[in-house]
Scaffold this motif. Structure first.
Motif, short mmCIF file in Angstrom:
data_model
loop_
_atom_site.label_atom_id
_atom_site.label_comp_id
_atom_site.label_asym_id
_atom_site.label_seq_id
_atom_site.Cartn_x
_atom_site.Cartn_y
_atom_site.Cartn_z
N MET A 78 0.82 -1.18 0.00
CA MET A 78 0.00 0.00 0.00
C MET A 78 0.87 1.25 0.00
O MET A 78 0.57 2.21 -0.69
N ALA A 79 1.93 1.26 0.80
CA ALA A 79 2.78 2.44 0.87
C ALA A 79 3.39 2.76 -0.48
O ALA A 79 3.47 3.93 -0.87
N ASN A 80 3.80 1.75 -1.21
CA ASN A 80 4.39 1.99 -2.53
C ASN A 80 3.37 2.57 -3.50
O ASN A 80 3.70 3.47 -4.28
N ASN A 81 2.15 2.09 -3.45
CA ASN A 81 1.10 2.61 -4.33
C ASN A 81 0.81 4.08 -4.04
O ASN A 81 0.72 4.89 -4.96
N LEU B 158 -3.18 15.42 -3.27
CA LEU B 158 -4.03 14.30 -2.86
C LEU B 158 -3.35 13.49 -1.76
O LEU B 158 -3.96 13.16 -0.75
N LEU B 159 -2.07 13.20 -1.95
CA LEU B 159 -1.32 12.45 -0.95
C LEU B 159 -1.23 13.21 0.36
O LEU B 159 -1.37 12.62 1.44
N ALA B 160 -1.04 14.51 0.31
CA ALA B 160 -0.97 15.32 1.53
C ALA B 160 -2.28 15.24 2.30
O ALA B 160 -2.27 15.13 3.54
N VAL C 77 2.78 6.24 7.25
CA VAL C 77 2.65 7.53 6.57
C VAL C 77 4.02 8.10 6.26
O VAL C 77 4.25 8.62 5.16
N LYS C 78 4.97 7.99 7.18
CA LYS C 78 6.32 8.47 6.90
C LYS C 78 6.93 7.71 5.74
O LYS C 78 7.63 8.30 4.89
#
Length: 42
Positions: free
Chosen positions: A1-4, A15-17, A35-36
């Motif tokens: 998920m983090a990579n996506n 959007l990510l922020a 999140v980091k």
């Protein structure tokens, strides 16, 4: 998920922020780490 999410953030940083901000509200330590990791390229 983090990579996506990291990949999405490269094209849509706003959007990510927003996602990161929502996820960090009252977040446990493991979610803060995630999140980091997601924001590592931001």
């Amino acid at each position: 998920m983090a990579n996506n999410l990291n990949d999405i953030g490269k094209d849509h940083p706003e959007l990510l922020a927003g996602i990161a901000k929502n996820w960090l509200e009252n977040a446990p330590d493991d979610r803060v780490w995630l999140v980091k990791h997601v924001l590592r390229s931001a």
